[in-house]
Design a protein around this motif. Structure first.
Motif, PDB file in Angstrom:
ATOM      1  N   LEU A   1       0.828  -1.207   0.000  1.00 49.37           N
ATOM      2  CA  LEU A   1       0.000   0.000   0.000  1.00 49.37           C
ATOM      3  C   LEU A   1       0.863   1.259   0.000  1.00 49.37           C
ATOM      4  O   LEU A   1       0.481   2.280  -0.567  1.00 49.37           O
TER       5      LEU A   1
ATOM      6  N   THR B   1      -7.133   8.943  -2.845  1.00 48.37           N
ATOM      7  CA  THR B   1      -6.490   7.628  -2.889  1.00 48.37           C
ATOM      8  C   THR B   1      -5.241   7.603  -2.014  1.00 48.37           C
ATOM      9  O   THR B   1      -4.948   6.582  -1.370  1.00 48.37           O
TER      10      THR B   1
ATOM     11  N   GLY C   1      -6.517   7.344   1.587  1.00 46.60           N
ATOM     12  CA  GLY C   1      -7.055   6.006   1.823  1.00 46.60           C
ATOM     13  C   GLY C   1      -5.986   4.944   1.909  1.00 46.60           C
ATOM     14  O   GLY C   1      -6.042   4.044   2.753  1.00 46.60           O
ATOM     15  N   ARG C   2      -4.973   5.036   1.042  1.00 43.70           N
ATOM     16  CA  ARG C   2      -3.905   4.044   1.068  1.00 43.70           C
ATOM     17  C   ARG C   2      -2.979   4.229   2.266  1.00 43.70           C
ATOM     18  O   ARG C   2      -2.390   3.264   2.745  1.00 43.70           O
TER      19      ARG C   2
ATOM     20  N   GLY D   1      -4.972   2.481   4.860  1.00 41.37           N
ATOM     21  CA  GLY D   1      -5.614   1.238   4.445  1.00 41.37           C
ATOM     22  C   GLY D   1      -5.154   0.011   5.199  1.00 41.37           C
ATOM     23  O   GLY D   1      -5.945  -0.882   5.508  1.00 41.37           O
ATOM     24  N   ASP D   2      -3.843  -0.064   5.501  1.00 36.44           N
ATOM     25  CA  ASP D   2      -3.341  -1.236   6.213  1.00 36.44           C
ATOM     26  C   ASP D   2      -3.986  -1.384   7.585  1.00 36.44           C
ATOM     27  O   ASP D   2      -4.234  -2.506   8.044  1.00 36.44           O
TER      28      ASP D   2
ATOM     29  N   VAL E   1     -12.835  -4.724   3.944  1.00 33.45           N
ATOM     30  CA  VAL E   1     -12.322  -3.479   3.365  1.00 33.45           C
ATOM     31  C   VAL E   1     -12.653  -3.396   1.879  1.00 33.45           C
ATOM     32  O   VAL E   1     -13.073  -2.342   1.380  1.00 33.45           O
TER      33      VAL E   1
ATOM     34  N   GLY F   1     -15.076  -0.652   0.176  1.00 30.76           N
ATOM     35  CA  GLY F   1     -14.558   0.190  -0.891  1.00 30.76           C
ATOM     36  C   GLY F   1     -15.422   0.151  -2.133  1.00 30.76           C
ATOM     37  O   GLY F   1     -15.663   1.187  -2.771  1.00 30.76           O
TER      38      GLY F   1
ATOM     39  N   CYS G   1      -9.420   3.102  -3.799  1.00 29.96           N
ATOM     40  CA  CYS G   1      -7.985   3.160  -3.505  1.00 29.96           C
ATOM     41  C   CYS G   1      -7.407   1.881  -2.930  1.00 29.96           C
ATOM     42  O   CYS G   1      -6.234   1.561  -3.179  1.00 29.96           O
ATOM     43  N   VAL G   2      -8.187   1.128  -2.156  1.00 32.85           N
ATOM     44  CA  VAL G   2      -7.630  -0.055  -1.495  1.00 32.85           C
ATOM     45  C   VAL G   2      -7.746  -1.315  -2.335  1.00 32.85           C
ATOM     46  O   VAL G   2      -7.093  -2.319  -2.051  1.00 32.85           O
TER      47      VAL G   2
ATOM     48  N   GLN H   1      -4.779  -4.411  -2.620  1.00 29.63           N
ATOM     49  CA  GLN H   1      -5.212  -5.623  -1.939  1.00 29.63           C
ATOM     50  C   GLN H   1      -5.367  -6.797  -2.897  1.00 29.63           C
ATOM     51  O   GLN H   1      -5.198  -7.952  -2.506  1.00 29.63           O
TER      52      GLN H   1
END
Length: 400
Positions: free
Chosen positions: A134, A255, A258-259, A262-263, A274, A278, A310-311, A315
């Motif tokens: 990410l 993005t 969000g990234r 995100g983790d 997630v 999203g 974004c995720v 992923q």
């Protein structure tokens, strides 16, 4: 492999992601200006937009074969400068055949670039023993913000495409050439045997297909924003040429945010939740864009899209790494092809529907396709394919 070498390799790869974000944003946010400069009609524009992902997909398939003999770092070392020079060619030409040639070279180089960057990212993540993918994609988003900001400045001061592109190429091209000296792959320590990475038979397409579909759906949504947001805001919602460069910038900001977090969401709620969240948020963004009464409401929709989409792509690569830990290069190369399938379908589809029906109605199609991700979301919790040793260590590297 020393910790210092891993850190340098991680930083140099992050720089490559960032520079690619700049280059791509400079291209897609100036599509109306490129169209005007070369006199490309609305009917012909989708053909130009489709040619880039077609050629990129061909190059991604070829990269799977090339990396069996030449490591991904070597591919990335030549592909990125070619991308930058092709971008400069788009701004320097005056005839339609010249921009067609420049875009063709750009597409081929981007396919090799995207595949090799993500191969190296998955490899480094395995060596680190924790999730860092990410972060690489966040660097790409940061580059997209910088590129879109440069494009806004070019539109604001009515600069030619060549003048807009030249400073970025002059600064970033030497930077990536220098940074390429520290490219590193996390193949040390016997984590994943290099011989396993080339065994295409270890990646059954039936098992990879759900992730391929998700990748395609995500990039249909992403390509709609990349290729049509500027034109949509200017022609449909009545925004100025200067304001038309803003939606992509807003999209890349969301993005990036969000990234960046995100983790934490994946660790707390799991990848399946997630990805589902999203996809729902992205669909809501498309709905807002489709019914927006003006430019500012349209930008609100693109903001939701950024947070939603974004995720999904990072992923998806991570899920492929968990599923096929002993053949990650092959899995990434094949999965990356569906990046371009999404672009190939998304750009012409929105353009054709916009011409034949309306651009507002066309926005409902990627909305439905992004929602279809819900059907495949369970694949993000899949166990590794048990065809060889080392899968538990690789699994820990993806979720750590």
């Amino acid at each position: 492999m020393t910790d210092a070498r891993l850190r340098y390799g991680r930083a140099s790869l992050a720089l490559s992601f960032l520079v690619q974000g700049v280059a791509f944003a400079l291209l897609v946010t100036r599509i109306p200006a490129i169209q005007d400069r070369y006199g490309i009609s609305d009917g012909l524009l989708p053909v130009f937009l489709a040619a880039v992902p077609v050629l990129a997909g061909v190059a991604s398939v070829a990269t799977e074969k090339v990396v069996a003999r030449v490591r991904p770092g070597a591919v990335l070392r030549w592909a990125q400068p070619v991308v930058m020079l092709a971008l400069l060619g788009v701004g320097a030409g005056s005839e339609v055949w010249q921009v067609a040639l420049a875009l063709g070279v750009f597409g081929l180089a981007v396919g090799a670039l995207d595949a090799s960057m993500n191969m190296m990212g998955v490899s480094l993540q395995r060596a680190y023993g924790r999730s860092i993918m990410l972060g690489f994609h966040a660097a790409y988003s940061l580059g997209g913000i910088a590129g879109a900001s440069m494009a806004w400045a070019g539109a604001h001061w009515d600069l030619s495409l060549l003048v807009s592109y030249l400073p970025a190429v002059a600064v970033l091209l030497p930077a990536v050439l220098i940074g390429s000296r520290w490219y590193t792959e996390g193949k040390a320590g016997g984590v994943v045997p290099v011989a396993d990475a080339g065994q295409g038979a270890s990646v059954p397409f039936r098992m990879l297909l759900p992730l391929c579909m998700v990748m395609a759906f995500a990039y249909i949504g992403d390509s709609t924003v990349s290729n049509w947001s500027a034109k949509y805001l200017q022609d449909v919602l009545g925004g100025s040429e200067q304001l038309a460069t803003v939606p992509y910038n807003v999209y890349m900001v969301t993005t990036l945010v969000g990234r960046a977090v995100g983790d934490l969401g994946v660790r707390r709620f799991g990848a399946v939740a997630v990805v589902r969240g999203g996809s729902v948020l992205a669909a809501a963004g498309f709905a807002v864009v489709a019914v927006a009464p003006g430019a500012w409401w349209g930008m609100c929709g693109f903001t939701l899209l950024g947070f939603g989409l974004c995720v999904i792509v990072p992923q998806t690569f991570a899920a492929a790494g968990r599923m096929f830990p002993g053949a990650s290069d092959v899995a990434v190369a094949r999965l990356n092809v569906f990046n371009y399938v999404g672009f190939l379908v998304g750009s012409p589809l929105v353009g054709a529907l916009g011409d034949a029906w309306s651009y507002r109605g066309a926005m409902l199609v990627p909305m439905v396709l992004v929602l279809a991700t819900l059907v495949y979301a369970r694949s993000f919790g899949a166990e590794p394919a048990r065809y060889g040793g080392g899968h538990e260590r690789a699994r820990a590297a993806d979720v750590g």
